[in-house]
Design a protein around this motif. Structure first.
Motif, PDB file in Angstrom:
ATOM      1  N   SER A 154       0.814  -1.215   0.000  1.00  0.00           N
ATOM      2  CA  SER A 154       0.000   0.000   0.000  1.00  0.00           C
ATOM      3  C   SER A 154       0.846   1.262   0.000  1.00  0.00           C
ATOM      4  O   SER A 154       0.439   2.292  -0.542  1.00  0.00           O
ATOM      5  CB  SER A 154      -0.944   0.000   1.211  1.00  0.00           C
ATOM      6  N   GLY A 155       2.046   1.184   0.577  1.00  0.00           N
ATOM      7  CA  GLY A 155       2.904   2.356   0.613  1.00  0.00           C
ATOM      8  C   GLY A 155       3.420   2.771  -0.749  1.00  0.00           C
ATOM      9  O   GLY A 155       3.931   3.879  -0.912  1.00  0.00           O
ATOM     10  N   MET A 156       3.293   1.897  -1.727  1.00  0.00           N
ATOM     11  CA  MET A 156       3.743   2.200  -3.078  1.00  0.00           C
ATOM     12  C   MET A 156       2.680   2.941  -3.873  1.00  0.00           C
ATOM     13  O   MET A 156       2.961   3.544  -4.902  1.00  0.00           O
ATOM     14  CB  MET A 156       4.114   0.890  -3.799  1.00  0.00           C
ATOM     15  N   ILE A 157       1.453   2.891  -3.384  1.00  0.00           N
ATOM     16  CA  ILE A 157       0.327   3.447  -4.119  1.00  0.00           C
ATOM     17  C   ILE A 157      -0.029   4.826  -3.578  1.00  0.00           C
ATOM     18  O   ILE A 157      -0.217   5.017  -2.386  1.00  0.00           O
ATOM     19  CB  ILE A 157      -0.912   2.525  -4.008  1.00  0.00           C
ATOM     20  N   GLY A 158      -0.137   5.777  -4.478  1.00  0.00           N
ATOM     21  CA  GLY A 158      -0.545   7.118  -4.092  1.00  0.00           C
ATOM     22  C   GLY A 158      -1.979   7.377  -4.498  1.00  0.00           C
ATOM     23  O   GLY A 158      -2.814   6.471  -4.551  1.00  0.00           O
ATOM     24  N   ARG A 159      -2.283   8.611  -4.824  1.00  0.00           N
ATOM     25  CA  ARG A 159      -3.634   8.964  -5.233  1.00  0.00           C
ATOM     26  C   ARG A 159      -3.906   8.510  -6.658  1.00  0.00           C
ATOM     27  O   ARG A 159      -3.002   8.318  -7.458  1.00  0.00           O
ATOM     28  CB  ARG A 159      -3.818  10.479  -5.139  1.00  0.00           C
ATOM     29  N   LEU A 197       5.720   6.055 -13.803  1.00  0.00           N
ATOM     30  CA  LEU A 197       6.255   4.981 -12.987  1.00  0.00           C
ATOM     31  C   LEU A 197       6.275   5.380 -11.519  1.00  0.00           C
ATOM     32  O   LEU A 197       6.832   6.425 -11.168  1.00  0.00           O
ATOM     33  CB  LEU A 197       7.668   4.647 -13.450  1.00  0.00           C
ATOM     34  N   VAL A 198       5.666   4.546 -10.661  1.00  0.00           N
ATOM     35  CA  VAL A 198       5.695   4.824  -9.227  1.00  0.00           C
ATOM     36  C   VAL A 198       6.260   3.670  -8.409  1.00  0.00           C
ATOM     37  O   VAL A 198       6.457   3.789  -7.210  1.00  0.00           O
ATOM     38  CB  VAL A 198       4.283   5.176  -8.693  1.00  0.00           C
ATOM     39  N   GLY A 199       6.512   2.545  -9.049  1.00  0.00           N
ATOM     40  CA  GLY A 199       7.043   1.413  -8.307  1.00  0.00           C
ATOM     41  C   GLY A 199       7.470   0.301  -9.221  1.00  0.00           C
ATOM     42  O   GLY A 199       7.163   0.281 -10.419  1.00  0.00           O
ATOM     43  N   LEU A 200       8.197  -0.651  -8.648  1.00  0.00           N
ATOM     44  CA  LEU A 200       8.688  -1.784  -9.425  1.00  0.00           C
ATOM     45  C   LEU A 200       8.770  -3.000  -8.529  1.00  0.00           C
ATOM     46  O   LEU A 200       9.197  -2.920  -7.384  1.00  0.00           O
ATOM     47  CB  LEU A 200      10.057  -1.447 -10.023  1.00  0.00           C
ATOM     48  N   THR A 207       8.090  -6.129 -13.093  1.00  0.00           N
ATOM     49  CA  THR A 207       6.721  -5.616 -13.157  1.00  0.00           C
ATOM     50  C   THR A 207       6.725  -4.180 -12.654  1.00  0.00           C
ATOM     51  O   THR A 207       7.142  -3.921 -11.530  1.00  0.00           O
ATOM     52  CB  THR A 207       5.761  -6.462 -12.302  1.00  0.00           C
ATOM     53  N   VAL A 208       6.298  -3.258 -13.511  1.00  0.00           N
ATOM     54  CA  VAL A 208       6.264  -1.854 -13.107  1.00  0.00           C
ATOM     55  C   VAL A 208       4.853  -1.468 -12.692  1.00  0.00           C
ATOM     56  O   VAL A 208       3.871  -1.943 -13.257  1.00  0.00           O
ATOM     57  CB  VAL A 208       6.764  -0.924 -14.239  1.00  0.00           C
ATOM     58  N   ILE A 209       4.781  -0.619 -11.685  1.00  0.00           N
ATOM     59  CA  ILE A 209       3.503  -0.104 -11.203  1.00  0.00           C
ATOM     60  C   ILE A 209       3.364   1.324 -11.721  1.00  0.00           C
ATOM     61  O   ILE A 209       4.241   2.164 -11.519  1.00  0.00           O
ATOM     62  CB  ILE A 209       3.437  -0.116  -9.661  1.00  0.00           C
TER      63      ILE A 209
END
Length: 243
Positions: free
Chosen positions: A147-152, A236-239, A175-177
């Protein structure tokens, strides 16, 4: 005991990885410390390695593992934590191929399947980190993302194919978020839709009325397009990397 510049560089790397999931480039480190050449950064990194604060990951571009922080900042980091940080370095809807409607730039990498405090994000296809490939948009599965990888806003996941972003710490099979967005700042890693039918993962650079899609691998050339040919589909916000 660290010198002022050693301390500043260590904190810059730490904050960049913590905030974006992507380690800074040597140019970014040089600019942040107001140095005239990258050779000064190399010397500082070597000094931090010798003092046990940093570790360079072999055979991985820009992979710097933070082993510990100064005692007045934080206790020594556990190896599992620092390895995750190093692999995510540097700092994104729907079936196999890339995502035409993909909309997404860097947060911590975690092993896939780690579900504690996780949010399911749809895996919607493959994105080319290389030559653009046809974009598809069908949901394949759900990917549990910390959850800490996800923003608005809305997010989606894409499987990376190709090696054009390896110097940004993004490898074939990762896998990129991606955070859905139709705008991005220059320098951010984005999902770019070219001519409405090809999607690719690249760093955005604005050059006057044109847009450059920049690879992070010297084997690939930077591609320049008219602004009307490129649509930002997300940042890109996470991987996440599977071992």
């Amino acid at each position: 005991m660290l010198t002022k510049k050693q301390y500043e560089l260590l904190m810059f790397i730490h904050e960049r990885v913590r905030e974006t999931g992507i380690p800074p480039s040597f140019d970014e480190m040089k600019d942040a410390l107001d140095l005239k050449s990258k050779s000064g950064i190399h010397r500082l990194i070597t000094a931090l390695e010798e003092r046990g604060f940093l570790r360079r990951m072999e055979k991985r571009a820009r992979a710097l593992e933070i082993v510990k922080l100064p005692e007045n900042m934080a206790e020594t980091l556990r190896p599992a934590q620092t390895r995750s940080q190093a692999q995510r370095m540097s700092p994104g809807h729907r079936t196999r191929g890339t995502a035409a409607d993909a909309r997404g730039a860097g947060s911590p990498r975690r092993p896939m399947g780690e579900a504690e405090g996780a949010i399911n994000v749809p895996l919607v296809g493959r994105i080319a980190a290389g030559t653009p490939i046809e974009a598809l948009q069908n949901k394949l599965a759900d990917v549990p993302v910390p959850s800490g990888m996800i923003g608005r806003g809305d997010h989606y996941a894409l499987e990376v194919t190709g090696d054009s972003m390896i110097n940004a710490g993004i490898l074939d099979g990762d896998t990129v978020i991606i955070q859905e967005s139709d705008t991005a700042n220059t320098g951010e890693i984005i999902v770019a839709l070219v001519d409405n039918n090809e999607a690719t993962l690249k760093r955005l650079r604005r050059r006057g009325d044109s847009i450059a899609l920049e690879a992070a691998n010297p084997a690939y050339e930077t591609r320049l397009y008219g602004a009307d040919r490129v649509k930002v589909q997300g940042k890109l916000v996470g991987l996440i990397r599977r071992y």
